[in-house]
Design an enzyme around this catalytic site. Structure first.
Site, PDB file in Angstrom:
ATOM      1  N   GLY A 308       0.821  -1.208   0.000  1.00 47.38           N
ATOM      2  CA  GLY A 308       0.000   0.000   0.000  1.00 47.38           C
ATOM      3  C   GLY A 308       0.852   1.254   0.000  1.00 47.38           C
ATOM      4  O   GLY A 308       1.934   1.310  -0.587  1.00 47.38           O
ATOM      5  N   SER A 309       0.388   2.277   0.715  1.00 50.19           N
ATOM      6  CA  SER A 309       0.989   3.616   0.603  1.00 50.19           C
ATOM      7  C   SER A 309       2.400   3.732   1.148  1.00 50.19           C
ATOM      8  O   SER A 309       3.096   4.711   0.845  1.00 50.19           O
ATOM      9  CB  SER A 309       0.085   4.645   1.287  1.00 50.19           C
ATOM     10  OG  SER A 309      -1.131   4.772   0.576  1.00 50.19           O
ATOM     11  N   THR A 310       2.863   2.797   1.984  1.00 56.98           N
ATOM     12  CA  THR A 310       4.262   2.859   2.398  1.00 56.98           C
ATOM     13  C   THR A 310       5.182   2.742   1.183  1.00 56.98           C
ATOM     14  O   THR A 310       6.316   3.219   1.194  1.00 56.98           O
ATOM     15  CB  THR A 310       4.600   1.743   3.413  1.00 56.98           C
ATOM     16  OG1 THR A 310       4.132   0.490   2.902  1.00 56.98           O
ATOM     17  CG2 THR A 310       3.968   2.012   4.768  1.00 56.98           C
ATOM     18  N   LYS A 312       4.834   4.252  -1.511  1.00 57.13           N
ATOM     19  CA  LYS A 312       4.963   5.550  -2.175  1.00 57.13           C
ATOM     20  C   LYS A 312       6.337   6.172  -1.921  1.00 57.13           C
ATOM     21  O   LYS A 312       6.784   7.038  -2.674  1.00 57.13           O
ATOM     22  CB  LYS A 312       3.857   6.490  -1.709  1.00 57.13           C
ATOM     23  CG  LYS A 312       2.475   6.086  -2.236  1.00 57.13           C
ATOM     24  CD  LYS A 312       1.361   6.904  -1.599  1.00 57.13           C
ATOM     25  CE  LYS A 312      -0.007   6.446  -2.133  1.00 57.13           C
ATOM     26  NZ  LYS A 312      -1.145   7.047  -1.435  1.00 57.13           N
TER      27      LYS A 312
END
Length: 584
Positions: A308-310, A312
């Site tokens: 997920g967003s980690t 990014k």
């Protein structure tokens, strides 16, 4: 007549010389065997009357970074019977059944079996072995042995691993460093007569065992203990299926803590824990070994998940490195973006509106990162995947490390590229993500995550310093510094506010990802945080599996890192920032 006598005399002479030659050959053979081969045949004869029993070598200990003993040995006994020396089978059977708590049929079969030596039971407590020896019943042998003992029980169970009946490593560090710790067994030699009865007058000789070396590891008992407590608390509070916490020095790869709750009892590893059975519930199968294997799995190493967003952090580093984006570039987020036929939503339904790239990172805005991924393009983005080491294993010194689950390059279309840019449609291990982010914030060096640091002899002297490869140039020093600034703002001003620690500058990134299949209502909440933000000495990843109720990473995972750092940063003697950072 004379001719016949002459013939007869010759025949007698021939027979005589043949016999003489045969006798000389036999005598020569005897001389050869008795003189030149005497040592060999003496040994063979001796072996016919010798019996061997092994003496187990003491296995080396496992010590934490401060010298605390995490794995040691307890003296136990191995009970055997020697059939030829048994005088009263009933007495032997009765004593062993009563002392060892074994059923009569099993013991009797072994007692009656005609063999040089028959093992009845190993890992018998020393006090029981001493009592059997004191009973002095003919035919029973009691030999002292070692059993692995773990003073901290459940602590770091999936890291340390355990040993089997013969004291050999089964999982974890115990199996990886088997050759270093196992030592060399000794032997007890006893001499018997033709009936196999030991000759007391001759006694026994011994080849003494050589103890194994000890392993010193980077794990810190205090950090591991506190991280375990926090994992248990959040798991109970959120009724989660599991919680993993992995803390590491991003500059060296030394792992300070590796928590995977629920853990299991290292001193009773084959018994399914009550907590594990409860968590499995209706999914529990009748195959106990399969369930044990599941219970023993180290989720930080053996399992993959969508980060997920980690992730990014990786997309941002690639975008900055390639120059397709900069911190002040402006973006507009209406709450979604469209890629081919796919409508990709932002977590903020109304959108974030106009924002810089730094603000988009603080807001964890999916449409902006989709835009960065598309700017990079498939070929370049895939090349950065390789450059960051995401398509290879980390090389951590634990067994069963899983590979990244990734699309083939030719199968990555625009939709796949878009979803990859914010951490979906592929899977990595927690240790892989932590290692990759470490390389982005530590100046660009991909370190090898590891536990083993030193090999020590029986006197505690270092006989080997363990070394691990480092790959330089993952990103430039400049990009690394810029990423640290961006990620510090994520915590001080953005979605990672709950990860703030008073007096310290913390960098980090939150994530909330939905597990497959989509729409299942099951989520993975995570937060990756490092300190100090300008010169990281520790980086930690928290992953919470399927929490109930509120499931956002910034809400439930970030506070775990905050609580951990509030306690361990002073313990690690990491100085506070000159300007205090207050948590809102």
């Amino acid at each position: 007549m004379r001719g016949y006598k002459t013939y007869h005399r010759k025949k007698v002479l021939v027979i005589f010389f043949c016999c003489l030659a045969a006798m000389l050959l036999i005598m020569g053979r005897l001389v050869y065997l008795m003189v030149f081969e005497s040592e060999y045949y003496t040994q063979q004869a001796l072996e016919l009357h010798e019996r061997e029993r092994s003496i187990k070598a003491a296995r080396g200990e496992i010590l934490d970074r401060n010298g605390n003993v995490l794995a040691s040995n307890k003296t136990v006994c191995t009970i055997s019977v020697i059939h030829s020396q048994i005088e009263d089978e009933e007495a032997v059977t009765e004593l062993l059944c009563e002392s060892l708590g074994m059923d009569e049929e099993t013991v009797r079969k072994k007692v009656e079996k005609v063999s040089s030596i028959e093992k009845i039971k190993s890992n018998v407590p020393k006090e029981i072995g001493d009592a059997i020896r004191k009973a002095d019943v003919s035919g029973i042998k009691v030999d002292e042995d070692y059993k692995r003992y773990y003073p901290y029980g459940f602590l770091a169970s999936k890291v340390l691993g355990f040993t089997g009946a013969d004291n050999q490593g089964i999982i974890g560090l115990e199996v990886i460093y088997e050759d270093k710790m196992k030592g060399t067994d000794g032997i007890i030699y006893t001499v018997t007569d033709a009936r196999g009865v030991e000759l007391d007058a001759i006694g026994e000789s011994r080849l003494e065992p050589v103890a194994g070396n000890s392993l010193k590891i980077s794990l810190d008992v205090n950090i591991q203990s506190y991280a375990t407590m926090l994992a248990e608390q959040v798991m109970k509070a959120k009724d989660a299926e599991g919680v993993s916490i992995l803390s590491m020095n991003p500059k060296t790869g030394e792992i300070y803590a590796c928590v995977n709750v629920p853990e299991f009892d290292l001193n009773d590893p084959f018994t399914l824990t009550e907590q594990y059975v409860t968590l499995r519930g209706d999914a529990l199968t009748a195959n106990e070994q399969d369930e044990r294997n599941r219970m023993w799995r180290n989720n930080c190493i053996n399992d993959t998940y969508e980060p997920g967003s980690t992730f990014k952090v990786i997309t941002a580093a690639a975008g900055l490195s390639e120059g397709v984006v900069s911190e002040e570039d402006m973006f507009s987020c209406p709450g979604f973006c469209v890629v081919e036929d796919r409508r990709i939503r932002c977590h903020k339904v109304g959108g974030h509106g106009s924002q810089t790239f730094t603000e988009a990172t603080m807001n964890s805005c999916n449409p902006v990162f989709v835009g960065v991924g598309l700017r990079l393009g498939t070929d370049t983005y895939y090349d950065y995947f390789k450059q960051f080491g995401l398509l290879q294993k980390t090389g951590i010194d634990l067994p069963g490390e899983a590979n990244t689950i990734m699309h083939k390059k030719e199968d990555i279309g625009l939709v796949e590229l878009a979803t990859m840019s914010f951490g979906q449609s592929f899977q990595v291990t927690p240790v892989q993500l932590l290692t990759c982010v470490s390389s982005i914030i530590n100046g660009g060096n991909r370190v090898t995550p590891h536990f083993g640091t030193e090999i020590l002899d029986a006197d505690g002297k270092v006989v080997e310093n363990l070394q691990y490869p480092v790959q330089k140039g993952i990103v430039s020093e400049e990009i690394s510094a810029r990423m640290r600034v961006i990620l510090e703002k994520v915590v001080s001003e953005g979605g990672g506010k709950n990860g703030q620690v008073e007096g310290y500058a913390i960098g980090g990134k939150t994530a909330t990802s939905q597990t497959l299949p989509r729409g299942s209502g099951r989520y993975i909440s995570s937060f990756i945080g490092f300190a100090p933000a300008d010169d990281p000495e520790i980086i930690t990843l928290v992953v919470i599996q399927a929490p109930k109720g509120v499931y956002y990473g910034g809400t439930i995972a970030a506070p775990v890192v905050r609580k951990l750092y509030e306690n361990i940063l002073p313990y690690m003697k990491i100085e506070k920032s000159s300007g205090d950072t207050e948590r809102e």
